[in-house]
Enzyme design. Structure first.
Site, PDB file in Angstrom:
ATOM      1  N   ARG A   1       5.948  -0.328  40.170  1.00  0.00           N
ATOM      2  CA  ARG A   1       5.874  -1.275  41.279  1.00  0.00           C
ATOM      3  C   ARG A   1       7.271  -1.527  41.854  1.00  0.00           C
ATOM      4  O   ARG A   1       8.272  -1.360  41.182  1.00  0.00           O
ATOM      5  CB  ARG A   1       5.275  -2.604  40.810  1.00  0.00           C
ATOM      6  CG  ARG A   1       3.810  -2.561  40.442  1.00  0.00           C
ATOM      7  CD  ARG A   1       3.321  -3.941  40.031  1.00  0.00           C
ATOM      8  NE  ARG A   1       4.112  -4.474  38.919  1.00  0.00           N
ATOM      9  CZ  ARG A   1       5.099  -5.356  39.046  1.00  0.00           C
ATOM     10  NH1 ARG A   1       5.435  -5.812  40.246  1.00  0.00           N
ATOM     11  NH2 ARG A   1       5.773  -5.782  37.996  1.00  0.00           N
TER      12      ARG A   1
ATOM     13  N   ARG B   1       2.009   6.685  32.566  1.00  0.00           N
ATOM     14  CA  ARG B   1       0.783   5.879  32.444  1.00  0.00           C
ATOM     15  C   ARG B   1      -0.454   6.759  32.347  1.00  0.00           C
ATOM     16  O   ARG B   1      -0.453   7.917  32.730  1.00  0.00           O
ATOM     17  CB  ARG B   1       0.628   4.981  33.677  1.00  0.00           C
ATOM     18  CG  ARG B   1       1.690   3.902  33.822  1.00  0.00           C
ATOM     19  CD  ARG B   1       1.260   2.631  33.154  1.00  0.00           C
ATOM     20  NE  ARG B   1       2.227   1.552  33.323  1.00  0.00           N
ATOM     21  CZ  ARG B   1       1.995   0.293  32.952  1.00  0.00           C
ATOM     22  NH1 ARG B   1       0.827  -0.030  32.435  1.00  0.00           N
ATOM     23  NH2 ARG B   1       2.923  -0.634  33.113  1.00  0.00           N
TER      24      ARG B   1
ATOM     25  N   LYS C   1      -2.520  -4.389  41.052  1.00  0.00           N
ATOM     26  CA  LYS C   1      -1.837  -5.681  40.980  1.00  0.00           C
ATOM     27  C   LYS C   1      -1.973  -6.475  42.281  1.00  0.00           C
ATOM     28  O   LYS C   1      -1.832  -7.690  42.278  1.00  0.00           O
ATOM     29  CB  LYS C   1      -0.363  -5.477  40.632  1.00  0.00           C
ATOM     30  CG  LYS C   1      -0.143  -4.986  39.208  1.00  0.00           C
ATOM     31  CD  LYS C   1      -0.806  -5.890  38.166  1.00  0.00           C
ATOM     32  CE  LYS C   1      -0.482  -5.445  36.753  1.00  0.00           C
ATOM     33  NZ  LYS C   1      -1.210  -6.248  35.738  1.00  0.00           N
TER      34      LYS C   1
ATOM     35  N   ASP D   1      -5.773  -6.215  30.029  1.00  0.00           N
ATOM     36  CA  ASP D   1      -4.686  -6.625  30.926  1.00  0.00           C
ATOM     37  C   ASP D   1      -4.949  -7.864  31.786  1.00  0.00           C
ATOM     38  O   ASP D   1      -4.054  -8.674  31.967  1.00  0.00           O
ATOM     39  CB  ASP D   1      -4.327  -5.464  31.846  1.00  0.00           C
ATOM     40  CG  ASP D   1      -2.983  -5.633  32.524  1.00  0.00           C
ATOM     41  OD1 ASP D   1      -2.019  -6.035  31.837  1.00  0.00           O
ATOM     42  OD2 ASP D   1      -2.889  -5.378  33.726  1.00  0.00           O
TER      43      ASP D   1
ATOM     44  N   HIS E   1      -2.774 -12.924  32.738  1.00  0.00           N
ATOM     45  CA  HIS E   1      -2.268 -11.580  32.475  1.00  0.00           C
ATOM     46  C   HIS E   1      -2.238 -11.410  30.964  1.00  0.00           C
ATOM     47  O   HIS E   1      -1.248 -11.742  30.302  1.00  0.00           O
ATOM     48  CB  HIS E   1      -0.867 -11.428  33.075  1.00  0.00           C
ATOM     49  CG  HIS E   1      -0.330 -10.038  32.992  1.00  0.00           C
ATOM     50  ND1 HIS E   1       1.004  -9.763  32.881  1.00  0.00           N
ATOM     51  CD2 HIS E   1      -0.955  -8.835  32.992  1.00  0.00           C
ATOM     52  CE1 HIS E   1       1.185  -8.449  32.828  1.00  0.00           C
ATOM     53  NE2 HIS E   1       0.018  -7.867  32.887  1.00  0.00           N
TER      54      HIS E   1
ATOM     55  N   SER F   1       5.680  -6.284  28.702  1.00  0.00           N
ATOM     56  CA  SER F   1       5.727  -4.886  28.281  1.00  0.00           C
ATOM     57  C   SER F   1       6.557  -4.730  27.008  1.00  0.00           C
ATOM     58  O   SER F   1       7.650  -5.293  26.885  1.00  0.00           O
ATOM     59  CB  SER F   1       6.331  -4.034  29.404  1.00  0.00           C
ATOM     60  OG  SER F   1       6.411  -2.693  29.026  1.00  0.00           O
TER      61      SER F   1
ATOM     62  N   LYS G   1       0.902  -6.025  23.300  1.00  0.00           N
ATOM     63  CA  LYS G   1      -0.326  -6.616  23.845  1.00  0.00           C
ATOM     64  C   LYS G   1      -1.522  -5.674  23.701  1.00  0.00           C
ATOM     65  O   LYS G   1      -2.597  -6.082  23.246  1.00  0.00           O
ATOM     66  CB  LYS G   1      -0.090  -6.997  25.306  1.00  0.00           C
ATOM     67  CG  LYS G   1      -1.298  -7.580  26.034  1.00  0.00           C
ATOM     68  CD  LYS G   1      -0.852  -8.288  27.316  1.00  0.00           C
ATOM     69  CE  LYS G   1      -0.135  -7.377  28.281  1.00  0.00           C
ATOM     70  NZ  LYS G   1      -1.044  -6.483  29.027  1.00  0.00           N
ATOM     71  N   THR G   2      -1.352  -4.436  24.112  1.00  0.00           N
ATOM     72  CA  THR G   2      -2.448  -3.471  24.029  1.00  0.00           C
ATOM     73  C   THR G   2      -2.704  -3.063  22.584  1.00  0.00           C
ATOM     74  O   THR G   2      -3.852  -2.993  22.140  1.00  0.00           O
ATOM     75  CB  THR G   2      -2.123  -2.231  24.881  1.00  0.00           C
ATOM     76  OG1 THR G   2      -1.958  -2.626  26.239  1.00  0.00           O
ATOM     77  CG2 THR G   2      -3.237  -1.199  24.793  1.00  0.00           C
TER      78      THR G   2
END
Length: 543
Positions: free
Chosen positions: A65, A328, A206, A263, A226, A244, A248-249
């Site tokens: 982004r 990604r 996003k 997410d 988020h 990041s 989290k994942t």
């Protein structure tokens, strides 16, 4: 082709596009299958097939982004509601209209790919989104990441929002009012977003997330978050906030629990629901051993972005960051074996704030009061470590309000107040989990082992930390357990693990100062109780 369009209820598709200002295009493809779109990308030499069957593409100049090129139109709806700052930057409504006309005119003589999709798994809050893409793989990304309507739903589909996405269209900054050639602009009055000059698909995802972060809290009393989320066999829901690199994942992908999403979620009066229909995971250093769920999700139907193959093969080299660190993969959520079918569950029992504290100051796990939860939520802390960016040779604190500042149009205090209210009404326990360093800072200590972090989270989920003794952190005031099943007690207290009080308090004061300086910009929008949850510097080493 017309027969196929009628099958999906798309009557007079030309008129639907003309209503958007899109005319004289060469051909429009509506709601095509991922197989069709994958082949279209290959035929146009925009991608190749990896050995797993996934489509591998390159997003071009932009591999992430561009926050400084994301704008919100300032008008009667947003003027007094959006928290205008260097993240939420205003854009003139008339300039938007002119740029909209230019980007839609760009499609003349070109093929376009149109997809109707939903956001929000809970139908009570569902948002219909029509996305017009220049590239077939961008349209396939929308298929992966948004919720996929049934044939019957497509027959009655009416979009609430529209996204126009043209990576090949370049703005002229001095004429169009943008900062540079690329842009992502949201218009709440016209209920549309335009994305140009960048092929990075995350701008589409996003953009709609930012829309939901405005609409749901202000109009539907839903807290937008988020975060990742999962649910246990007894229906207990856990939420994981984190920037990041904090896990989290990884930590939400628990073989003993069902994945709600990785997410973006909403928390309504009825419970938690996923905004999306897929996952958009980082692949840098991906391995079957470390991330088996993501590794096996990279198959036919998935899209790999900006990866490099091993020489003379179609096998991805996930360790290669020569294009970007932000490699990604996007895939539909059903690529995850233990994904929850409808992505809707009840109210959370536990919330985890994940941080990678490279200063080695925060405990591996600690319990937060409602006020502390609001403070840490607004702060959204993690740390960058040496080697992650050019010029970083020691830990650097990084803050992102709500663990997602680039996507929050409202003041972070609004989301924090909603979080505190829901947390107290539903008796939710909130934990701060440090997946970073113990026994000293980065370069001295060592990173906390994943098996210990998993053990601490399991203990919190099972209620095993409700019965243990707690000590108060002398600077941050948070409650740190003195013991935890299957975790060595010597790492639970940062001060004790350092074995050097003078060095520990010097480092802790440094981090506390960074917290306090960062929080100054939010003080006007939060309660006194939340302000008092801030860390207090220690002048003399406690006994």
């Amino acid at each position: 082709k017309q027969e196929v369009m009628l099958q999906f209820g798309i009557k007079n598709p030309q008129a639907k596009l003309e209503d958007l200002g899109i005319r004289n295009y060469r051909k429009a493809y509506w709601n095509e299958s991922p197989e069709f779109l994958q082949e279209a990308a290959i035929i146009r030499e925009q991608g190749v097939i990896a050995n797993s069957g996934a489509l591998a593409i390159n997003t071009g100049k932009f591999t992430g982004r561009s926050p400084k090129d994301r704008f919100i139109v300032k008008d009667d709806i947003t003027a007094n509601t959006v928290d205008w700052n260097d993240i939420n930057m205003p854009f003139d409504s008339e300039a938007f209209d002119r740029l909209y006309d230019k980007i839609t005119a760009y499609f003349a003589g070109r093929e376009i790919f149109v997809r109707d999709a939903f956001a929000c798994a809970d139908e009570r809050y569902r948002l219909g989104v029509r996305v017009v893409n220049e590239y077939p793989w961008s349209n396939m990304f929308v298929y992966n990441m948004f919720l996929r309507p049934t044939t019957e739903e497509l027959q009655q589909f009416t979009p609430d929002w529209t996204v126009i996405n043209a990576p090949g269209f370049m703005a002229i900054p001095e004429v169009d009012g943008t900062r540079q050639e690329n842009f992502a602009i949201i218009n709440f009055t016209r209920r549309c977003a335009i994305v140009g000059g960048t092929g990075y698909t995350g701008e589409i995802k996003k953009g709609i997330f930012s829309v939901l972060n405005f609409v749901l809290p202000t109009e539907r009393n839903v807290l937008s978050m988020h975060c990742s989320a999962n649910v246990g066999k007894e229906g207990d829901v856990a939420i994981f906030f984190g920037l990041s690199g904090t896990g989290k994942t990884t930590l939400s992908a628990d073989p003993e629990r069902m994945l709600i999403g990785d997410d973006e979620h909403g928390w309504s009066e009825e419970g938690v629901f996923n905004f999306e229909g897929g996952c958009y995971a980082k692949t840098i250093d991906l391995s079957e051993e470390k991330e088996p769920d993501i590794y096996h999700a990279v198959r036919h139907g998935a899209i790999l972005e900006n990866i490099i193959f091993h020489p003379n093969t179609r096998t991805p080299d996930y360790s290669d960051s020569s294009i970007t660190q932000n490699t990604r993969v996007s895939y539909p959520i059903h690529h995850i074996e233990n994904a929850l079918d409808k992505s809707v569950a009840g109210h959370p029992t536990n919330i985890f704030f994940l941080t990678c504290d490279a200063f080695g100051v925060l405990p591996p796990i600690s319990r937060l009061s409602p006020e502390q939860a609001a403070y840490f939520f607004i702060s959204g802390y993690t740390a960058k470590v040496a080697g992650t960016e050019l010029g970083i040779d020691e830990p650097v604190p990084s803050f992102s309000a709500g663990f997602g500042a680039p996507f929050l149009p409202l003041h972070p205090g609004k989301y924090a107040d909603m979080l505190s209210d829901k947390m107290q009404r539903h008796g939710v326990r909130v934990w701060l989990v440090n997946t970073g360093w113990a026994n000293g800072p980065y370069g001295v200590g060592s990173r906390i082992k994943l098996k210990y972090t998993r053990a601490m989270i399991t203990a919190a989920l099972n209620g095993e930390l409700d019965q243990v003794e707690y000590h108060q952190h002398s600077i941050f005031g948070i409650a740190q357990p003195a013991s935890c099943p299957n975790v060595p007690s010597d790492i639970l207290s940062p001060r004790a693990s350092w074995n050097n009080d003078e060095a520990f308090y010097k480092q802790a004061n440094k981090l506390a100062t960074a917290f306090n300086n960062n929080f100054k910009k939010y003080e006007a929008g939060v309660s006194d109780a939340v302000k008092q949850a801030a860390p207090v510097l220690v002048q003399e080493i406690p006994a």
